[in-house]
Write a protein that holds these residues in place. Structure first.
Motif, short mmCIF file in Angstrom:
data_model
loop_
_atom_site.label_atom_id
_atom_site.label_comp_id
_atom_site.label_asym_id
_atom_site.label_seq_id
_atom_site.Cartn_x
_atom_site.Cartn_y
_atom_site.Cartn_z
N ASP A 1 0.84 -1.19 0.00
CA ASP A 1 0.00 0.00 0.00
C ASP A 1 0.88 1.24 0.00
O ASP A 1 1.29 1.75 1.06
CB ASP A 1 -0.93 0.00 1.22
CG ASP A 1 -1.99 1.08 1.14
OD1 ASP A 1 -1.91 1.97 0.26
OD2 ASP A 1 -2.91 1.06 1.99
N LYS A 2 1.19 1.75 -1.17
CA LYS A 2 2.10 2.88 -1.34
C LYS A 2 1.58 4.16 -0.68
O LYS A 2 2.37 5.05 -0.38
CB LYS A 2 2.36 3.14 -2.83
CG LYS A 2 2.89 1.94 -3.60
CD LYS A 2 4.28 1.59 -3.19
CE LYS A 2 4.82 0.47 -4.06
NZ LYS A 2 5.91 -0.23 -3.47
N LYS A 3 0.28 4.25 -0.42
CA LYS A 3 -0.28 5.44 0.24
C LYS A 3 0.24 5.58 1.67
O LYS A 3 0.22 6.67 2.23
CB LYS A 3 -1.82 5.38 0.29
CG LYS A 3 -2.50 5.42 -1.06
CD LYS A 3 -4.00 5.36 -0.90
CE LYS A 3 -4.35 4.07 -0.18
NZ LYS A 3 -5.72 3.69 -0.12
#
Length: 173
Positions: A126-128
Motif C-alpha cells: 500500500d504505497k499510500k
C-alpha cells in the motif's frame, strides 16, 4: 454484566475473523502484512555517540516485536521497510546562570539533548502509507551529561520509536 462481557468477546472475535486489522495497542496492520525489515540507522550527526545507531535500531525493532505480530526479516523478503539515519545529536543550554566573576561567561543551569532521526517507511502493498519524515525528541537535564547520557538516550529513543511506530501503524501524525 455477563451480557456486556459476551458482547465484548463477540465483537473482538468478529473483528479478528472478519479480516480487519485490529489490535488493542492502536496499531492498524493489514492482515496480509507479515514481515518487516528494519535497516541499520547510521549516525550521520556531527557529534557521534558510539552506540547510538545500534541502540536506536534495536529500540525500533523491539517496539515492533513487542507490539505487533510482524516478523523482522532482511531486505528483499519484507512486506515493509524502515530505513534512515540519525541526522542530529545536539546539547544546548535552555537556561543560564550568571557567575560571580564579571569576566567569566554565564554557565548553563539546564541543558537539552536533542536527537533527530530521518525515517523512510516503505510499504510494498500500500504505497499510500509510505512516508519520509524527520522525527525529533528532546530531554532536559542538569549537571554533567556524561553521567546521564545513556539514560537520556534510552528515554529519547523510546519517544522516537513510539512516534515512528504510530506514524507507520496507527496513522497518527
Amino acid at each position: 454484566m455477563k451480557r456486556i462481557i459476551s458482547v465484548l468477546v463477540l465483537s473482538v472475535t468478529v473483528a479478528l475473523y472478519s479480516g480487519c486489522s485490529f489490535t488493542l495497542n492502536g496499531a492498524s496492520i493489514p492482515k496480509d502484512m507479515k514481515t518487516i525489515n528494519v535497516e541499520f540507522f547510521e549516525n550521520n550527526a556531527l557529534f557521534v555517540v558510539n552506540n547510538l545507531s545500534q541502540q536506536f535500531t534495536e529500540a525500533l525493532k523491539e517496539r515492533i516485536r513487542s507490539q505487533t505480530r510482524l516478523t523482522i526479516v532482511r531486505t528483499g523478503e519484507a512486506d515493509a521497510t524502515f530505513s534512515g539515519a540519525i541526522t542530529n545529536y545536539t546539547i544546548t543550554p535552555v537556561s543560564v546562570q550568571a557567575t560571580n566573576n564579571s569576566n567569566a561567561p554565564p554557565i548553563a543551569n539546564a541543558s537539552r539533548l536533542s536527537i533527530t532521526v530521518k525515517v523512510k517507511y516503505t510499504n510494498q502493498s500500500d504505497k499510500k502509507l509510505n512516508f519520509e519524515q524527520d522525527f525529533t525528541k528532546t530531554a532536559d537535564f542538569t549537571g554533567d551529561i556524561a553521567s546521564q547520557e545513556q539514560n537520556l538516550i534510552l528515554n529519547i529513543n523510546k519517544q522516537l520509536t513510539e512516534d515512528i511506530f504510530n506514524k507507520a501503524f496507527a496513522n497518527w501524525n
